[in-house]
Design an enzyme around this catalytic site. Structure first.
Site, mmCIF file in Angstrom:
data_model
loop_
_atom_site.group_PDB
_atom_site.id
_atom_site.type_symbol
_atom_site.label_atom_id
_atom_site.label_comp_id
_atom_site.label_asym_id
_atom_site.label_seq_id
_atom_site.Cartn_x
_atom_site.Cartn_y
_atom_site.Cartn_z
ATOM 1 N N LYS A 80 0.854 -1.208 0.000
ATOM 2 C CA LYS A 80 0.000 0.000 0.000
ATOM 3 C C LYS A 80 0.881 1.248 0.000
ATOM 4 C CE LYS A 80 -3.848 1.914 2.766
ATOM 5 N NZ LYS A 80 -4.691 1.706 3.959
ATOM 6 N N SER A 155 -9.661 1.591 3.079
ATOM 7 C CA SER A 155 -8.824 2.308 2.147
ATOM 8 C C SER A 155 -7.827 1.419 1.384
ATOM 9 C CB SER A 155 -8.051 3.396 2.902
ATOM 10 O OG SER A 155 -7.188 2.825 3.857
ATOM 11 N N SER A 179 -9.652 -0.758 7.340
ATOM 12 C CA SER A 179 -9.152 -0.676 5.959
ATOM 13 C C SER A 179 -8.529 -1.928 5.356
ATOM 14 C CB SER A 179 -8.140 0.454 5.847
ATOM 15 O OG SER A 179 -8.823 1.641 5.607
HETATM 16 N N1 GLN Z 1 -13.108 3.866 6.610
HETATM 17 C C1 GLN Z 1 -12.284 4.281 7.695
HETATM 18 C C2 GLN Z 1 -11.927 5.741 7.579
HETATM 19 O O1 GLN Z 1 -12.216 6.314 6.564
HETATM 20 C C3 GLN Z 1 -11.088 3.394 7.789
HETATM 21 C C4 GLN Z 1 -9.817 3.932 7.276
HETATM 22 C C5 GLN Z 1 -8.621 3.063 7.569
HETATM 23 O O2 GLN Z 1 -8.703 2.046 8.234
HETATM 24 N N2 GLN Z 1 -7.489 3.516 7.073
HETATM 25 O O3 GLN Z 1 -11.399 6.314 8.476
#
Ligand code: GLN
Length: 499
Positions: A80, A155, A179
């Site tokens: 990532k 994400s 995420s």
């Molecule tokens: N959907 C969550 C957010 O937008 C998770 C993001 C993450 O785990 N990086 O904060």
């Protein structure tokens, strides 16, 4: 044998048995990326030369027999783009870091390199990991191999789409509030968010420092265990990394006896609004565990309903502090290298290049967080959220006195259509409804494939995932349970029709 369809254990066996070389394996994946990434859009950067070089090194080691206890030697992966990789562009999928090339590796990358990693490239995500679909990436949206009109989740969406489309064998992502788990469930993969502190955060582009967890997504539970074995453990460079003993996770999977294991089913996760097919799939999985000898315990986590609001106070607060470093002075600013902006000094650049800096989600979080932390509002928002967070954690502590693991759906819906929630931040935040509490508590959790649903607005069947939540540092037991489930079901063997 299709090299692209192997899992880590099979690829490792093939390499050791000299059925193919690491260079052949790597080229098969690079070709696959070439053929498919125009449609899937997993990769921000493909590191072809580096991958071949690393594969050649791996082949030398394999030839000389220097392979001991190293199943990841020569195995191609993706990373990532919020994880620092020395000499390789690390953008966080943001315009701000578009030209940033780190001078150092994240600890987990150095550990994987030591083990002979082959990195195929850096994959897409929501910018700075803020989001649940990759639609917040400043560059492009990744697509779900199960239905190209749908998101792969986020994400870490590029991580999941790259594994699901057979572009790599595993991917390292991050899970701050779901995420890795949600993209894994959207793409029929296994996604592990370890206990906070199990894997070093050193070298991550920080989002929410108190919940950020480097995480793993792969095709099989065993694959996840192999990777975790290699990257878990104390790191002097991250004071929040844990001294706790690292188990041999892979070894533990051999114990298939789950008789008497107590599985908690929290009523708050099976509420109205949950897709009925997901509810049914998770209930069937629970029945499966019961038939294998586990004891099912109906239970309650009463503060669950506060998890999303609490998360969306604490997360923006930490983000507003963490993103302050990208002020253009320390890491540069993409506009500085943008010839279309004529400016004499930095402040002029900021004024003239409006809109080329942070995307709207990052700006929203910086503003919300700054507000929640500001004098006069701190007690009402941030401090209160921290108190509620303690109650959420207490719910789990009390639950784990009575049960060994907890099972819930990973997401309230299957992969949604691109554009379906992107106009409403609130709708997007609600996608985290089953994910946030685990992150706030810092517990380990694995999402595993458990069925398919047929959405009314699409022609394809779309995967469903369930999450298995464990006690602190009990990755071994949630992975063991996940593995028992995998051995007794076929969901993980079903592949997207995408060619
Ligand atoms: N959907 C969550 C957010 O937008 C998770 C993001 C993450 O785990 N990086 O904060």
């Amino acid at each position: 044998m299709k090299l692209n369809e192997l899992n880590i254990a099979e690829a490792c066996e093939g390499l050791r048995g000299k059925k193919f070389s690491a260079v052949e394996l790597t080229k098969a994946y690079l070709d696959r990326i070439d053929q498919t990434d125009e449609k899937i859009k997993s990769f921000i950067t493909v590191t072809k030369d580096l991958a071949i070089e690393q594969a050649e090194d791996a082949d030398k080691k394999i030839k000389s027999g220097d392979v001991d206890n190293n199943p990841l030697l020569g195995i191609p992966c993706s990373v990532k783009d919020v994880i620092n990789t020395k000499g390789v562009s690390t953008t966080a999928a943001s315009n701000i870091l578009k030209n940033y090339i780190p001078a150092y590796d994240a600890t987990l990358i150095s550990r994987l390199k030591k083990d002979g990693m082959v990195m195929l490239g850096k994959v897409n995500c929501d910018a700075f990991a803020h989001g649940a679909s990759t639609e917040n990436s400043d560059f492009f949206t990744s697509h779900n191999p199960w239905d190209l009109d749908r998101v792969p989740g986020g994400s870490s969406g590029g991580s999941a789409s790259s594994v699901s489309a057979d572009q790599c064998l595993y991917s390292i992502g991050t899970d701050t509030g779901g995420s890795i788990r949600q993209p894994a469930s959207f793409c029929n993969l296994v996604g592990l968010k370890p206990t906070y502190g199990r894997i070093s955060r050193y070298g991550l582009i920080s989002m929410t420092s108190s919940t950020d967890c480097p995480s793993i997504v792969a095709k099989r539970v065993n694959d996840v265990a192999i990777v975790l074995n290699k990257i878990a453990g104390k790191d002097e460079r991250d004071s929040t990394s844990s001294e706790n003993k690292v188990d041999n996770y892979q070894e533990f999977l051999k114990d298939e006896n789950i008789k008497g294991m107590k599985i908690g089913i929290p009523q708050e996760y099976f509420v109205e609004g949950l897709n009925v097919e997901i509810k049914k799939a998770v209930e069937n999985a629970v029945a499966k565990f019961e038939s294998l000898g586990a004891e099912i315990v109906q239970m309650s986590l009463p503060h669950t309903k506060y998890a999303v609001p609490t998360y969306y106070i604490i997360t923006p607060s930490e983000i507003s502090s963490n993103l302050a470093r990208f002020d253009g002075i320390r890491f540069g600013y993409s506009a500085i290298n943008d010839d279309s902006v004529e400016a004499k000094n930095l402040s002029e650049i900021y004024c003239k290049s409006k809109g080329k800096g942070f995307g709207s989600e990052a700006k929203r979080r910086i503003m919300l967080g700054t507000y929640a932390l500001s004098s006069g509002y701190y007690d009402a928002y941030y401090l209160k959220a921290q108190k509620v967070r303690a109650l959420i954690k207490k719910d789990f502590d009390e639950a784990f006195e009575k049960v060994d693991v907890i099972i819930t759906p990973t997401a309230p819906s299957v992969a949604f259509k691109i554009g379906e929630h992107s106009k409403s931040p609130l709708e997007m935040y609600m996608e985290d409804i089953f994910l946030s509490a685990v992150s706030l508590a810092g517990l380990p959790c694995v999402s595993v494939p458990c069925g398919f649903a047929k959405p009314s607005d699409g022609k394809n069947e779309i995967p469903i995932g369930m999450q298995i939540i464990g006690k602190y540092f009990d990755e071994k037991n949630i992975l063991r349970l996940a593995s028992v489930y995998e051995k007794n079901t076929d969901w993980h063997n079903i592949k997207p029709e995408f060619k």
